[in-house]
Design a protein around this motif. Structure first.
Motif, short mmCIF file in Angstrom:
data_model
loop_
_atom_site.label_atom_id
_atom_site.label_comp_id
_atom_site.label_asym_id
_atom_site.label_seq_id
_atom_site.Cartn_x
_atom_site.Cartn_y
_atom_site.Cartn_z
N PHE A 1 -35.63 -6.36 -9.59
CA PHE A 1 -35.55 -7.64 -10.36
C PHE A 1 -35.55 -7.31 -11.85
N ALA A 2 -35.48 -8.67 -12.60
CA ALA A 2 -35.12 -8.45 -13.95
C ALA A 2 -36.21 -9.51 -14.64
N MET A 3 -36.66 -9.20 -15.70
CA MET A 3 -37.68 -9.75 -16.55
C MET A 3 -37.38 -9.85 -18.15
N LEU A 4 -37.82 -10.63 -18.79
CA LEU A 4 -37.21 -11.19 -20.04
C LEU A 4 -38.52 -11.49 -20.89
N ALA A 5 -38.78 -10.99 -22.04
CA ALA A 5 -39.67 -11.57 -23.04
C ALA A 5 -39.42 -12.87 -23.52
N LEU A 6 -40.30 -13.84 -23.71
CA LEU A 6 -40.20 -15.24 -24.13
C LEU A 6 -39.24 -15.20 -25.14
N ASP A 7 -39.41 -14.28 -26.44
CA ASP A 7 -38.45 -14.38 -27.83
C ASP A 7 -37.32 -13.47 -27.24
N ASN A 8 -36.75 -12.90 -26.05
CA ASN A 8 -35.52 -12.45 -26.03
C ASN A 8 -35.60 -10.87 -26.61
N SER A 9 -36.86 -10.63 -27.17
CA SER A 9 -36.93 -9.34 -27.76
C SER A 9 -36.73 -8.10 -26.79
N VAL A 10 -36.99 -8.03 -25.64
CA VAL A 10 -36.88 -7.11 -24.59
C VAL A 10 -36.34 -7.58 -23.10
N TRP A 11 -35.47 -6.78 -22.45
CA TRP A 11 -35.30 -7.15 -21.11
C TRP A 11 -35.75 -6.02 -20.30
N LEU A 12 -36.18 -6.35 -19.11
CA LEU A 12 -36.65 -5.16 -18.37
C LEU A 12 -36.14 -5.22 -17.01
N LEU A 13 -35.62 -4.15 -16.32
CA LEU A 13 -35.09 -4.13 -14.91
C LEU A 13 -35.95 -3.16 -14.09
N ALA A 14 -36.12 -3.41 -13.10
CA ALA A 14 -36.67 -2.58 -12.01
C ALA A 14 -35.80 -2.43 -10.62
N ASP A 15 -35.26 -1.17 -10.38
CA ASP A 15 -34.33 -1.02 -9.29
C ASP A 15 -34.72 0.14 -8.35
N THR A 16 -34.06 0.36 -7.13
CA THR A 16 -34.31 1.30 -6.36
C THR A 16 -32.89 2.32 -6.24
N TYR A 17 -33.43 3.69 -6.24
CA TYR A 17 -32.33 4.58 -6.40
C TYR A 17 -32.57 5.63 -5.20
N GLU A 18 -31.59 6.65 -5.44
CA GLU A 18 -31.67 7.79 -4.19
C GLU A 18 -32.82 8.59 -4.22
N ARG A 19 -33.34 8.71 -5.40
CA ARG A 19 -34.88 9.76 -5.24
C ARG A 19 -35.94 8.92 -5.45
N GLY A 20 -35.72 7.63 -5.98
CA GLY A 20 -37.08 6.80 -6.00
C GLY A 20 -36.70 5.43 -6.60
N ALA A 21 -37.72 4.82 -7.16
CA ALA A 21 -37.57 3.51 -7.90
C ALA A 21 -38.12 3.61 -9.13
N GLY A 22 -37.62 2.69 -10.04
CA GLY A 22 -38.03 2.92 -11.60
C GLY A 22 -37.79 1.65 -12.16
N VAL A 23 -38.27 1.71 -13.33
CA VAL A 23 -38.09 0.62 -14.36
C VAL A 23 -37.53 1.11 -15.65
N TYR A 24 -36.84 0.35 -16.54
CA TYR A 24 -36.43 0.53 -17.70
C TYR A 24 -36.21 -0.62 -18.72
N ALA A 25 -36.10 -0.61 -19.74
CA ALA A 25 -35.97 -1.94 -20.57
C ALA A 25 -34.89 -1.77 -21.82
N VAL A 26 -34.22 -2.75 -22.31
CA VAL A 26 -33.26 -3.03 -23.06
C VAL A 26 -33.89 -3.92 -24.42
N ARG A 27 -33.90 -3.23 -25.62
CA ARG A 27 -34.33 -3.79 -26.73
C ARG A 27 -33.49 -5.14 -27.09
N ASP A 28 -33.79 -6.15 -27.46
CA ASP A 28 -32.78 -7.19 -28.27
C ASP A 28 -31.52 -7.44 -27.61
#
Length: 217
Positions: free
Chosen positions: A122-149
């Motif tokens: 899934f993907a999420m976004l701050a209301l002011d566009n300041s950060v975008w967050l992604l969660a995904d599934t990978y070979e060894r596990g699952a995780g989250v990361y974020a991208v600023r602006d």
């Protein structure tokens, strides 16, 4: 339509997405990526740890506002998670509120936020566009990361323009194409008027990939 999300502790707020919300995020630069969190499948508290990783990142990067609200990308015009997985149309943002009791990576991933508990996507976004967050599934596990602006990323701007061209060539997803064009044009108008909103002129940075982010851990 999205009633199952209540089991995950997410309440959809209808017709409340800001007009300035960037329609989609891809092609961002590596230096915009914030520290990621990865939980391996072997962890005996896998789903619990994954929930903790998501919440820690979401709160530390500013995704969730003071009213516990943010944007969540959800399917357009479907009624079940199974229908969403079969549909090819681009999803859209919906405004949601995080309730006091929640289980994003368990009950959420089992509905619209993944394929089953502990297998998010899934993907999420701050209301002011300041950060975008992604969660995904990978070979060894699952995780989250974020991208600023993300809305200020030259790479994202170029990628959105290319995506619209590609979809138009195949006659696909007209509604999404129109939304992206309107957002891009709004950014151009603000730049012409000297306003602060809208992506800056394109440059030529290298875009990072999700696989690269977690391969570096």
């Amino acid at each position: 339509m999205f009633a199952p999300l209540l089991r995950a502790g997410l309440e959809v707020i209808p017709d409340a997405v800001p007009d300035t919300a960037i329609p989609h995020v891809l092609g961002y630069e590596r230096d915009r990526i914030l520290p990621s969190r990865l939980v391996e499948y072997e962890d005996p508290r896998f789903v619990e740890r994954l929930n903790e990783a998501w919440y820690e990142l979401a709160t530390s990067c500013g995704l969730i506002d003071r009213n516990r609200e943010f944007l969540l990308m959800l399917p357009r015009g479907v009624h079940t998670a199974e229908q969403a997985r079969r549909r090819r149309a681009m999803p859209v943002w919906q405004r949601v509120r995080l309730l006091e009791s929640w289980d994003v990576m368990g009950a959420g991933a089992a509905t619209f936020l993944g394929v089953r508990a502990g297998r998010p996507g899934f993907a999420m976004l701050a209301l002011d566009n300041s950060v975008w967050l992604l969660a995904d599934t990978y070979e060894r596990g699952a995780g989250v990361y974020a991208v600023r602006d993300p809305a200020g990323s030259p790479g994202v701007l170029r990628a959105l323009e290319r995506q619209v061209e590609w979809l138009a060539a195949g006659g696909e997803d007209r509604e999404f194409r129109e939304e992206v064009r309107a957002w891009l044009e709004g950014g151009r108008r603000h730049r012409t008027a000297g306003g602060p909103v809208g992506p800056p002129p394109p440059q030529a940075p290298a875009a990072a990939s999700v696989a690269t982010v977690f391969a570096q851990r």
